[in-house]
Write a protein that holds these residues in place. Sequence first.
Motif, PDB file in Angstrom:
ATOM      1  N   THR A  50      17.298   3.070 -56.750  1.00  0.00           N
ATOM      2  CA  THR A  50      16.032   3.561 -56.237  1.00  0.00           C
ATOM      3  C   THR A  50      16.278   4.227 -54.891  1.00  0.00           C
ATOM      4  O   THR A  50      17.275   3.962 -54.223  1.00  0.00           O
ATOM      5  N   VAL A  51      15.353   5.086 -54.512  1.00  0.00           N
ATOM      6  CA  VAL A  51      15.480   5.780 -53.236  1.00  0.00           C
ATOM      7  C   VAL A  51      14.132   5.747 -52.521  1.00  0.00           C
ATOM      8  O   VAL A  51      13.097   6.008 -53.120  1.00  0.00           O
ATOM      9  N   GLU A  52      14.173   5.352 -51.254  1.00  0.00           N
ATOM     10  CA  GLU A  52      13.002   5.387 -50.369  1.00  0.00           C
ATOM     11  C   GLU A  52      13.437   6.126 -49.121  1.00  0.00           C
ATOM     12  O   GLU A  52      14.329   5.668 -48.413  1.00  0.00           O
ATOM     13  N   GLY A  53      12.806   7.266 -48.876  1.00  0.00           N
ATOM     14  CA  GLY A  53      13.305   8.115 -47.794  1.00  0.00           C
ATOM     15  C   GLY A  53      14.724   8.498 -48.164  1.00  0.00           C
ATOM     16  O   GLY A  53      14.988   8.959 -49.265  1.00  0.00           O
ATOM     17  N   CYS A  54      15.657   8.245 -47.255  1.00  0.00           N
ATOM     18  CA  CYS A  54      17.064   8.565 -47.541  1.00  0.00           C
ATOM     19  C   CYS A  54      17.867   7.316 -47.891  1.00  0.00           C
ATOM     20  O   CYS A  54      19.074   7.373 -48.049  1.00  0.00           O
ATOM     21  N   SER A  55      17.203   6.170 -48.029  1.00  0.00           N
ATOM     22  CA  SER A  55      17.883   4.915 -48.332  1.00  0.00           C
ATOM     23  C   SER A  55      17.959   4.702 -49.839  1.00  0.00           C
ATOM     24  O   SER A  55      16.945   4.723 -50.539  1.00  0.00           O
ATOM     25  N   VAL A  56      19.172   4.486 -50.337  1.00  0.00           N
ATOM     26  CA  VAL A  56      19.424   4.302 -51.765  1.00  0.00           C
ATOM     27  C   VAL A  56      19.856   2.858 -51.979  1.00  0.00           C
ATOM     28  O   VAL A  56      20.706   2.346 -51.257  1.00  0.00           O
ATOM     29  N   LYS A  57      19.271   2.209 -53.003  1.00  0.00           N
ATOM     30  CA  LYS A  57      19.607   0.818 -53.310  1.00  0.00           C
ATOM     31  C   LYS A  57      20.048   0.697 -54.763  1.00  0.00           C
ATOM     32  O   LYS A  57      19.353   1.159 -55.669  1.00  0.00           O
ATOM     33  N   GLY A  58      21.206   0.067 -54.978  1.00  0.00           N
ATOM     34  CA  GLY A  58      21.724  -0.151 -56.322  1.00  0.00           C
ATOM     35  C   GLY A  58      20.904  -1.193 -57.058  1.00  0.00           C
ATOM     36  O   GLY A  58      20.609  -2.250 -56.523  1.00  0.00           O
ATOM     37  N   LYS A  59      20.542  -0.888 -58.312  1.00  0.00           N
ATOM     38  CA  LYS A  59      19.719  -1.795 -59.130  1.00  0.00           C
ATOM     39  C   LYS A  59      20.467  -2.353 -60.333  1.00  0.00           C
ATOM     40  O   LYS A  59      20.341  -3.516 -60.635  1.00  0.00           O
ATOM     41  N   SER A  60      21.194  -1.506 -61.060  1.00  0.00           N
ATOM     42  CA  SER A  60      21.936  -1.956 -62.244  1.00  0.00           C
ATOM     43  C   SER A  60      23.130  -1.024 -62.447  1.00  0.00           C
ATOM     44  O   SER A  60      23.119   0.117 -61.978  1.00  0.00           O
ATOM     45  N   PRO A  61      24.178  -1.497 -63.139  1.00  0.00           N
ATOM     46  CA  PRO A  61      25.373  -0.668 -63.317  1.00  0.00           C
ATOM     47  C   PRO A  61      25.059   0.663 -64.017  1.00  0.00           C
ATOM     48  O   PRO A  61      24.262   0.717 -64.949  1.00  0.00           O
ATOM     49  N   GLY A  62      25.673   1.710 -63.511  1.00  0.00           N
ATOM     50  CA  GLY A  62      25.499   3.038 -64.090  1.00  0.00           C
ATOM     51  C   GLY A  62      25.643   4.116 -63.032  1.00  0.00           C
ATOM     52  O   GLY A  62      26.056   3.852 -61.913  1.00  0.00           O
ATOM     53  N   THR A  63      25.291   5.325 -63.413  1.00  0.00           N
ATOM     54  CA  THR A  63      25.381   6.475 -62.515  1.00  0.00           C
ATOM     55  C   THR A  63      24.051   7.209 -62.520  1.00  0.00           C
ATOM     56  O   THR A  63      23.419   7.365 -63.555  1.00  0.00           O
ATOM     57  N   THR A  64      23.635   7.642 -61.338  1.00  0.00           N
ATOM     58  CA  THR A  64      22.410   8.420 -61.203  1.00  0.00           C
ATOM     59  C   THR A  64      22.646   9.508 -60.161  1.00  0.00           C
ATOM     60  O   THR A  64      23.600   9.450 -59.387  1.00  0.00           O
ATOM     61  N   THR A  65      21.775  10.480 -60.147  1.00  0.00           N
ATOM     62  CA  THR A  65      21.834  11.551 -59.160  1.00  0.00           C
ATOM     63  C   THR A  65      20.645  11.403 -58.218  1.00  0.00           C
ATOM     64  O   THR A  65      19.507  11.331 -58.673  1.00  0.00           O
ATOM     65  N   VAL A  66      20.932  11.338 -56.931  1.00  0.00           N
ATOM     66  CA  VAL A  66      19.876  11.305 -55.924  1.00  0.00           C
ATOM     67  C   VAL A  66      19.807  12.686 -55.294  1.00  0.00           C
ATOM     68  O   VAL A  66      20.827  13.216 -54.838  1.00  0.00           O
ATOM     69  N   SER A  67      18.619  13.266 -55.313  1.00  0.00           N
ATOM     70  CA  SER A  67      18.437  14.634 -54.816  1.00  0.00           C
ATOM     71  C   SER A  67      17.529  14.667 -53.605  1.00  0.00           C
ATOM     72  O   SER A  67      16.609  13.851 -53.471  1.00  0.00           O
ATOM     73  N   ALA A  68      17.789  15.643 -52.742  1.00  0.00           N
ATOM     74  CA  ALA A  68      16.941  15.930 -51.590  1.00  0.00           C
ATOM     75  C   ALA A  68      16.478  17.371 -51.718  1.00  0.00           C
ATOM     76  O   ALA A  68      17.289  18.272 -51.934  1.00  0.00           O
ATOM     77  N   SER A  69      15.172  17.579 -51.606  1.00  0.00           N
ATOM     78  CA  SER A  69      14.606  18.933 -51.674  1.00  0.00           C
ATOM     79  C   SER A  69      13.990  19.276 -50.330  1.00  0.00           C
ATOM     80  O   SER A  69      13.288  18.459 -49.720  1.00  0.00           O
ATOM     81  N   TYR A  70      14.264  20.502 -49.888  1.00  0.00           N
ATOM     82  CA  TYR A  70      13.754  20.978 -48.604  1.00  0.00           C
ATOM     83  C   TYR A  70      13.602  22.492 -48.675  1.00  0.00           C
ATOM     84  O   TYR A  70      14.561  23.182 -49.037  1.00  0.00           O
ATOM     85  N   ARG A  71      12.414  22.984 -48.377  1.00  0.00           N
ATOM     86  CA  ARG A  71      12.129  24.421 -48.382  1.00  0.00           C
ATOM     87  C   ARG A  71      12.555  25.107 -49.684  1.00  0.00           C
ATOM     88  O   ARG A  71      13.145  26.191 -49.677  1.00  0.00           O
ATOM     89  N   GLY A  72      12.313  24.449 -50.805  1.00  0.00           N
ATOM     90  CA  GLY A  72      12.627  25.031 -52.099  1.00  0.00           C
ATOM     91  C   GLY A  72      14.082  24.927 -52.519  1.00  0.00           C
ATOM     92  O   GLY A  72      14.451  25.377 -53.601  1.00  0.00           O
ATOM     93  N   LEU A  73      14.911  24.335 -51.691  1.00  0.00           N
ATOM     94  CA  LEU A  73      16.325  24.151 -52.018  1.00  0.00           C
ATOM     95  C   LEU A  73      16.577  22.688 -52.343  1.00  0.00           C
ATOM     96  O   LEU A  73      15.942  21.796 -51.758  1.00  0.00           O
ATOM     97  N   THR A  74      17.497  22.435 -53.266  1.00  0.00           N
ATOM     98  CA  THR A  74      17.810  21.066 -53.652  1.00  0.00           C
ATOM     99  C   THR A  74      19.316  20.850 -53.621  1.00  0.00           C
ATOM    100  O   THR A  74      20.090  21.713 -54.050  1.00  0.00           O
ATOM    101  N   SER A  75      19.714  19.693 -53.111  1.00  0.00           N
ATOM    102  CA  SER A  75      21.108  19.278 -53.114  1.00  0.00           C
ATOM    103  C   SER A  75      21.128  17.817 -53.563  1.00  0.00           C
ATOM    104  O   SER A  75      20.119  17.120 -53.454  1.00  0.00           O
ATOM    105  N   SER A  76      22.275  17.365 -54.054  1.00  0.00           N
ATOM    106  CA  SER A  76      22.291  16.008 -54.602  1.00  0.00           C
ATOM    107  C   SER A  76      23.591  15.271 -54.311  1.00  0.00           C
ATOM    108  O   SER A  76      24.586  15.857 -53.891  1.00  0.00           O
ATOM    109  N   SER A  77      23.527  13.964 -54.562  1.00  0.00           N
ATOM    110  CA  SER A  77      24.674  13.073 -54.420  1.00  0.00           C
ATOM    111  C   SER A  77      24.746  12.206 -55.669  1.00  0.00           C
ATOM    112  O   SER A  77      23.718  11.736 -56.166  1.00  0.00           O
ATOM    113  N   GLN A  78      25.946  12.004 -56.193  1.00  0.00           N
ATOM    114  CA  GLN A  78      26.119  11.144 -57.359  1.00  0.00           C
ATOM    115  C   GLN A  78      26.314   9.713 -56.874  1.00  0.00           C
ATOM    116  O   GLN A  78      27.198   9.433 -56.067  1.00  0.00           O
ATOM    117  N   ILE A  79      25.475   8.810 -57.388  1.00  0.00           N
ATOM    118  CA  ILE A  79      25.524   7.404 -57.008  1.00  0.00           C
ATOM    119  C   ILE A  79      26.007   6.593 -58.207  1.00  0.00           C
ATOM    120  O   ILE A  79      25.417   6.664 -59.283  1.00  0.00           O
TER     121      ILE A  79
END
Length: 102
Positions: A50-79
């Motif tokens: 899960t993500v709240e603001g920029c804080s990411v917390k692990g919930k269960s085994p696996g992989t997810t993508t956390v994205s940040a959007s700003y001014r129509g642009l998006t970038s991400s991090s693989q968690i």
Amino acid sequence: VVSPPSTELNIGESTSLKATYYCITNGVRDAGSDVTSGARWSSSDSSVATVEGCSVKGKSPGTTTVSASYRGLTSSSQITVIQNSSIGVEPGWDGEDNMHLN
């Protein structure tokens, strides 16, 4: 740009991500502006992390993508969330009433 681009967490562990906005003028990229608090954050699979603001917390085994959007642009991090690991330590005796850890 979200940093770090990827990270690994244990279940229940949290980490913070950072979003930086860069401008390119005449082919030269500026030093960038920290837009972490102004970005809109989301997780592609909130059952993994899960993500709240920029804080990411692990919930269960696996992989997810956390994205940040700003001014129509998006970038991400693989968690990647892994099962918590534990190290077992057992006491042992050396025959002379001295205890040591195995």
